[in-house]
Motif scaffolding. Structure first.
Motif, short mmCIF file in Angstrom:
data_model
loop_
_atom_site.label_atom_id
_atom_site.label_comp_id
_atom_site.label_asym_id
_atom_site.label_seq_id
_atom_site.Cartn_x
_atom_site.Cartn_y
_atom_site.Cartn_z
N GLY A 58 0.77 -1.23 0.00
CA GLY A 58 0.00 0.00 0.00
C GLY A 58 0.81 1.29 0.00
O GLY A 58 0.24 2.36 0.12
N VAL A 59 2.14 1.16 -0.14
CA VAL A 59 3.00 2.35 -0.12
C VAL A 59 4.08 2.25 -1.19
O VAL A 59 4.34 1.17 -1.72
N ASN A 60 4.70 3.37 -1.50
CA ASN A 60 5.85 3.37 -2.39
C ASN A 60 7.04 2.87 -1.58
O ASN A 60 7.52 3.57 -0.69
N VAL A 111 11.50 -4.03 4.63
CA VAL A 111 11.19 -2.64 4.97
C VAL A 111 10.28 -2.67 6.19
O VAL A 111 9.55 -3.64 6.41
N GLU A 112 10.35 -1.62 6.98
CA GLU A 112 9.44 -1.51 8.13
C GLU A 112 8.41 -0.45 7.80
O GLU A 112 8.74 0.71 7.54
N ILE A 113 7.14 -0.87 7.79
CA ILE A 113 6.04 0.02 7.46
C ILE A 113 5.08 0.02 8.64
O ILE A 113 4.56 -1.03 9.02
N ASP A 114 4.88 1.18 9.23
CA ASP A 114 4.02 1.32 10.41
C ASP A 114 4.41 0.35 11.52
O ASP A 114 3.57 -0.27 12.16
N GLY A 115 5.72 0.16 11.69
CA GLY A 115 6.23 -0.69 12.76
C GLY A 115 6.22 -2.18 12.45
O GLY A 115 6.60 -2.99 13.28
N ILE A 116 5.79 -2.54 11.25
CA ILE A 116 5.71 -3.96 10.88
C ILE A 116 6.76 -4.27 9.82
O ILE A 116 6.78 -3.63 8.76
N PRO A 117 7.66 -5.23 10.07
CA PRO A 117 8.64 -5.61 9.06
C PRO A 117 7.96 -6.37 7.91
O PRO A 117 7.15 -7.26 8.15
N ARG A 118 8.28 -5.99 6.69
CA ARG A 118 7.71 -6.62 5.50
C ARG A 118 8.83 -7.04 4.56
O ARG A 118 9.73 -6.27 4.29
N ARG A 119 8.77 -8.27 4.09
CA ARG A 119 9.82 -8.79 3.18
C ARG A 119 9.31 -8.80 1.75
O ARG A 119 8.14 -9.04 1.49
N PHE A 120 10.23 -8.55 0.84
CA PHE A 120 9.92 -8.63 -0.58
C PHE A 120 11.19 -8.94 -1.35
O PHE A 120 12.30 -8.74 -0.87
N ALA A 121 11.01 -9.46 -2.54
CA ALA A 121 12.13 -9.66 -3.47
C ALA A 121 11.98 -8.60 -4.55
O ALA A 121 10.87 -8.34 -5.03
#
Length: 77
Positions: free
Chosen positions: A18-20, A51-61
């Motif tokens: 939901g973010v850039n 990346v950390e978005i709103d305090g939540i770590p999110r993984r991506f390739a």
């Protein structure tokens, strides 16, 4: 772990979660993901980031499909 295509677009302008994602600092997870280019069906090896978005770590390739075109894949659940 499997990876599913999320989006592709100009480098610096891809949205995921939901973010850039280019507006957040990335941490290199020191892993790679083998993904398939959805347009050409070619296998690519992209680095895995967090990346950390709103305090939540999110993984991506993520990586470049071609000059200036960036692709993002998310972990399959």
């Amino acid at each position: 772990m499997g990876w599913k295509f999320e989006t592709a677009g100009p480098t610096g302008e891809c949205k995921a979660f939901g973010v850039n994602i280019f507006k957040y600092p990335w941490r290199d997870c020191k892993e790679t993901a083998t993904v398939t280019d959805p347009r050409h069906g070619v296998e690519k090896v992209f680095h895995v980031y967090e990346v950390e978005i709103d305090g939540i770590p999110r993984r991506f390739a993520g990586g470049e499909f071609s000059n200036g075109v960036f692709g993002v894949y998310l972990p399959e659940e």
